[in-house]
Write an enzyme that holds these catalytic residues in place. Structure first.
Site, mmCIF file in Angstrom:
data_model
loop_
_atom_site.group_PDB
_atom_site.id
_atom_site.type_symbol
_atom_site.label_atom_id
_atom_site.label_comp_id
_atom_site.label_asym_id
_atom_site.label_seq_id
_atom_site.Cartn_x
_atom_site.Cartn_y
_atom_site.Cartn_z
ATOM 1 N N LYS A 22 0.837 -1.209 0.000
ATOM 2 C CA LYS A 22 0.000 0.000 0.000
ATOM 3 C C LYS A 22 0.869 1.255 0.000
ATOM 4 O O LYS A 22 0.647 2.170 -0.794
ATOM 5 C CB LYS A 22 -0.887 -0.008 1.256
ATOM 6 C CG LYS A 22 -1.527 1.322 1.573
ATOM 7 C CD LYS A 22 -2.442 1.239 2.768
ATOM 8 C CE LYS A 22 -1.814 1.566 4.089
ATOM 9 N NZ LYS A 22 -1.429 2.979 4.285
ATOM 10 N N ASN A 23 1.866 1.284 0.872
ATOM 11 C CA ASN A 23 2.646 2.518 1.034
ATOM 12 C C ASN A 23 3.591 2.796 -0.134
ATOM 13 O O ASN A 23 4.146 3.887 -0.226
ATOM 14 C CB ASN A 23 3.433 2.483 2.349
ATOM 15 C CG ASN A 23 2.514 2.631 3.548
ATOM 16 O OD1 ASN A 23 1.317 2.875 3.393
ATOM 17 N ND2 ASN A 23 3.064 2.473 4.738
ATOM 18 N N ARG A 95 -4.607 10.194 4.849
ATOM 19 C CA ARG A 95 -3.581 11.245 4.973
ATOM 20 C C ARG A 95 -2.622 11.293 3.793
ATOM 21 O O ARG A 95 -2.113 12.346 3.430
ATOM 22 C CB ARG A 95 -2.750 10.986 6.220
ATOM 23 C CG ARG A 95 -3.361 11.453 7.486
ATOM 24 C CD ARG A 95 -2.350 11.255 8.587
ATOM 25 N NE ARG A 95 -1.062 11.821 8.204
ATOM 26 C CZ ARG A 95 -0.716 13.088 8.341
ATOM 27 N NH1 ARG A 95 -1.561 13.937 8.876
ATOM 28 N NH2 ARG A 95 0.467 13.508 7.968
ATOM 29 N N CYS A 119 -5.319 12.428 13.505
ATOM 30 C CA CYS A 119 -5.881 11.104 13.263
ATOM 31 C C CYS A 119 -5.704 10.309 14.535
ATOM 32 O O CYS A 119 -5.104 10.798 15.495
ATOM 33 C CB CYS A 119 -5.203 10.434 12.082
ATOM 34 S SG CYS A 119 -3.518 9.974 12.442
ATOM 35 N N ARG A 124 0.131 14.276 13.649
ATOM 36 C CA ARG A 124 0.615 14.111 12.274
ATOM 37 C C ARG A 124 0.527 15.379 11.423
ATOM 38 O O ARG A 124 -0.251 15.456 10.472
ATOM 39 C CB ARG A 124 -0.125 12.949 11.595
ATOM 40 C CG ARG A 124 0.121 11.644 12.297
ATOM 41 C CD ARG A 124 -0.523 10.473 11.621
ATOM 42 N NE ARG A 124 0.272 9.923 10.540
ATOM 43 C CZ ARG A 124 -0.039 8.827 9.883
ATOM 44 N NH1 ARG A 124 -1.133 8.167 10.181
ATOM 45 N NH2 ARG A 124 0.710 8.371 8.904
ATOM 46 N N ASP A 311 4.608 0.472 11.992
ATOM 47 C CA ASP A 311 3.415 -0.190 11.443
ATOM 48 C C ASP A 311 3.308 -1.664 11.843
ATOM 49 O O ASP A 311 2.319 -2.325 11.504
ATOM 50 C CB ASP A 311 3.396 -0.067 9.912
ATOM 51 C CG ASP A 311 3.022 1.335 9.452
ATOM 52 O OD1 ASP A 311 2.621 2.153 10.303
ATOM 53 O OD2 ASP A 311 3.122 1.614 8.239
ATOM 54 N N ILE A 333 7.812 6.944 16.966
ATOM 55 C CA ILE A 333 7.414 7.677 15.744
ATOM 56 C C ILE A 333 6.124 8.480 15.961
ATOM 57 O O ILE A 333 6.055 9.652 15.614
ATOM 58 C CB ILE A 333 7.228 6.707 14.550
ATOM 59 C CG1 ILE A 333 8.429 5.773 14.381
ATOM 60 C CG2 ILE A 333 6.923 7.493 13.263
ATOM 61 C CD1 ILE A 333 9.688 6.402 13.852
ATOM 62 N N ARG A 403 -8.716 -0.781 4.486
ATOM 63 C CA ARG A 403 -7.830 0.266 3.956
ATOM 64 C C ARG A 403 -6.460 -0.307 3.596
ATOM 65 O O ARG A 403 -5.792 0.212 2.710
ATOM 66 C CB ARG A 403 -7.610 1.364 5.013
ATOM 67 C CG ARG A 403 -8.755 2.314 5.197
ATOM 68 C CD ARG A 403 -8.323 3.456 6.099
ATOM 69 N NE ARG A 403 -6.988 3.892 5.707
ATOM 70 C CZ ARG A 403 -6.035 4.302 6.539
ATOM 71 N NH1 ARG A 403 -6.277 4.369 7.829
ATOM 72 N NH2 ARG A 403 -4.858 4.662 6.102
HETATM 73 C C1 UD1 Z 1 4.168 6.833 6.470
HETATM 74 C C2 UD1 Z 1 3.364 5.575 6.248
HETATM 75 C C3 UD1 Z 1 2.812 5.058 7.583
HETATM 76 C C4 UD1 Z 1 3.943 4.879 8.583
HETATM 77 C C5 UD1 Z 1 4.796 6.149 8.707
HETATM 78 C C6 UD1 Z 1 6.028 5.965 9.560
HETATM 79 C C7 UD1 Z 1 2.484 5.875 4.022
HETATM 80 C C8 UD1 Z 1 1.303 6.130 3.161
HETATM 81 N N1 UD1 Z 1 2.259 5.881 5.343
HETATM 82 O O1 UD1 Z 1 3.279 7.815 7.008
HETATM 83 O O2 UD1 Z 1 2.155 3.814 7.334
HETATM 84 O O3 UD1 Z 1 3.398 4.580 9.849
HETATM 85 O O4 UD1 Z 1 5.225 6.565 7.392
HETATM 86 O O5 UD1 Z 1 6.791 4.909 9.078
HETATM 87 O O6 UD1 Z 1 3.579 5.644 3.543
HETATM 88 N N2 UD1 Z 1 5.871 14.628 10.865
HETATM 89 C C9 UD1 Z 1 5.915 15.966 11.187
HETATM 90 N N3 UD1 Z 1 5.721 16.882 10.186
HETATM 91 C C10 UD1 Z 1 5.498 16.493 8.882
HETATM 92 C C11 UD1 Z 1 5.462 15.121 8.569
HETATM 93 C C12 UD1 Z 1 5.666 14.212 9.591
HETATM 94 O O7 UD1 Z 1 6.112 16.351 12.344
HETATM 95 O O8 UD1 Z 1 5.335 17.357 8.021
HETATM 96 C C13 UD1 Z 1 6.072 13.625 11.933
HETATM 97 C C14 UD1 Z 1 4.868 12.717 12.131
HETATM 98 O O9 UD1 Z 1 3.897 13.301 12.961
HETATM 99 C C15 UD1 Z 1 5.508 11.495 12.732
HETATM 100 C C16 UD1 Z 1 6.881 11.436 12.032
HETATM 101 O O10 UD1 Z 1 7.089 12.741 11.504
HETATM 102 O O11 UD1 Z 1 5.708 11.698 14.110
HETATM 103 C C17 UD1 Z 1 6.991 10.432 10.914
HETATM 104 O O12 UD1 Z 1 5.862 10.563 10.059
HETATM 105 P P1 UD1 Z 1 5.941 10.272 8.497
HETATM 106 O O13 UD1 Z 1 7.151 9.443 8.206
HETATM 107 O O14 UD1 Z 1 5.772 11.542 7.763
HETATM 108 O O15 UD1 Z 1 4.649 9.387 8.291
HETATM 109 P P2 UD1 Z 1 3.709 9.348 7.021
HETATM 110 O O16 UD1 Z 1 4.493 9.641 5.786
HETATM 111 O O17 UD1 Z 1 2.470 10.127 7.286
#
Ligand code: UD1
Length: 424
Positions: A22-23, A95, A119, A124, A311, A333, A403
């Site tokens: 999915k990711n 998201r 969420c 996030r 995950d 995370i 999902r």
């Molecule tokens: C992706 C994965 C999700 C996985 C996560 C961490 C997809 C579609 N989803 O989510 O399944 O759990 O990586 O491996 O690939 N953060 C900020 N600011 C930002 C962006 C992120 O503070 O602009 C923080 C987040 O709140 C979190 C951390 O960074 O604490 C990591 O998040 P991120 O790697 O961005 O997760 P996603 O890309 O949303």
């Protein structure tokens, strides 16, 4: 709304085909916005989130064909972006919708994308995505819950040096997509190194972008004025494979995970081996056999790749409820990713949470119960606990599972689980 009813106690045994990730599929679908030529994507899983991304892409002008005779294949073409808005109704469901922001501004100079908001697993934010785009010359305004992004008329996004203050998978992907159509070189440091990032980079390279460093913490991208269409295949879902590996362990069974890539799962396999599982890697994937009896206690801390994936934290916690002794799981995370704990405790587990750490004291047995989950991975951890529990477990709100897990019930059933999906 459908629910899952399962009766625990069967040792799972058999073969499971691992679906496309999915990711990886979601950012690959977003590459379509960068070219007016056709993209052919293979091994796309049939999932709720893929449906949401299709809806989003169709809304901005992408034509999508899903030939019945070739399951898992999508043909996508975006001759022209007809609308630059990603509406709240879709973004709130998923998201990862924010991934259209970078490519929309890069191709059409503007985008209006709903802010994803909070969420169940935490706040996030998307500040890392927005700050990087600002550094590339985008003007960003936040208005009425939307990100409004523009590049001055006649200009393109400009290549830039961006150092992410923390590692984000989504921000790395969004900026890789945008930088591939930007003017000049972009250097991204402190980026995510996940296999899904490498899968995306390989696709962008086939489309004509010059990219190096993917899979390390610094990526360099030479942007192009235009990119071409290509064919590309989605990698196997390491989180689905890890979930079924834990299912084999928690039921003291033996599963062959066809298509699983062990090198993407190293941190997870190391933990399972330490718990007493037997793991064999062969040319078609992995064979995982549970320890037989209580697993050995292992302490886990989630981390960006190549660390232990957040995950799989909930699934590992379900497994550790049966441990001989006590295990400590620390989530680094997301700030609120222990929503499965009260439900596991209702099934007889003994888990205490202190801030971002959970202490799991092993219990002799879990008991089936009606449970409810608030996110995708928490839901599947309850399925795993139910498989190991005595008696019946009912899992409500299974749209979370839809999902991210393709044919979960039929895959488990084919290996001996007593499980059904029931319409209510
Ligand atoms: C992706 C994965 C999700 C996985 C996560 C961490 C997809 C579609 N989803 O989510 O399944 O759990 O990586 O491996 O690939 N953060 C900020 N600011 C930002 C962006 C992120 O503070 O602009 C923080 C987040 O709140 C979190 C951390 O960074 O604490 C990591 O998040 P991120 O790697 O961005 O997760 P996603 O890309 O949303």
């Amino acid at each position: 709304m459908d629910k899952i009813i399962l009766t625990g106690g069967s040792k799972l045994s058999g073969k499971i085909d691992i679906s496309g990730a999915k990711n990886a599929a979601l950012p690959l679908m977003a590459t379509t916005l960068l070219t007016n030529e056709e993209m052919l994507l293979e091994n796309i899983p049939r999932l709720g989130d893929v449906g949401s991304m299709r809806e989003l892409l169709e809304g901005v002008g992408v034509e999508i064909e899903d030939p019945k005779e070739s399951p898992g294949r999508l043909r996508l073409k975006c001759e022209k972006i007809t609308n630059t808005e990603a509406p709240y109704d879709i973004v709130r469901k998923m998201r990862a919708s924010i991934l259209v922001l970078g490519p929309l501004i890069a191709r059409s100079g503007r985008a209006r994308v709903s802010l994803p908001g909070g969420c169940a697993i935490g706040n996030r934010p998307v500040d890392l995505h927005l700050n990087a785009l600002i550094q590339m010359g985008a003007q960003i305004d936040l208005s009425r819950g939307y990100v409004e992004a523009n590049v001055e008329r006649g200009n393109r996004l400009q290549g830039s040096r961006i150092n992410f203050p923390l590692v984000s998978v989504g921000a790395t992907e969004n900026i890789m997509l945008a930088a591939s159509l930007a003017n000049g070189e972009t250097e991204l440091s402190n980026v995510a190194r996940e296999p899904e990032i490498v899968n995306l980079a390989e696709c962008l390279i086939k489309m004509g972008a010059e990219i190096e460093g993917h899979g390390t913490d610094t990526i360099r991208i030479q942007g192009k004025e235009s990119l071409s269409g290509t064919a590309h295949s989605v990698i196997a879902d390491r989180i689905e494979a890890g979930t079924f590996a834990i299912a084999a362990c928690i039921t003291e069974g033996k599963l062959e995970l066809v298509g699983a890539n062990s090198s993407d799962l190293r941190a997870v396999l190391d933990v399972l081996l330490a718990s007493g599982a037997r793991i064999e890697e062969n040319s078609s994937g992995l064979v995982v056999e549970g320890p037989g009896g209580s697993p050995g206690a292992v302490d886990i801390m989630t981390d960006p790749y190549p660390g232990f994936p957040t995950d799989l934290q909930a699934q590992m916690m379900a497994y550790m409820t049966r441990v001989d002794g006590a295990s400590m799981i620390t989530e680094t995370i997301f700030e609120n990713r222990f929503m499965h704990v009260p439900e596991l405790n209702r099934m007889g587990a003994n888990i205490n949470v202190h801030n971002s750490t959970a202490l799991i004291r092993g219990v002799k047995k879990l008991m089936g119960a009606p449970v409810m989950a608030t996110d995708l991975r928490a839901s599947v951890s309850l399925v795993l606990a139910g498989l190991a529990a005595s008696g019946e477990t009912t899992i409500n709100r299974i749209y979370h599972l839809d999902r991210g897990y393709e044919s979960l019930v039929s895959k488990l059933k084919s290996c001996g689980a007593i499980i059904d999906r029931v319409e209510t």
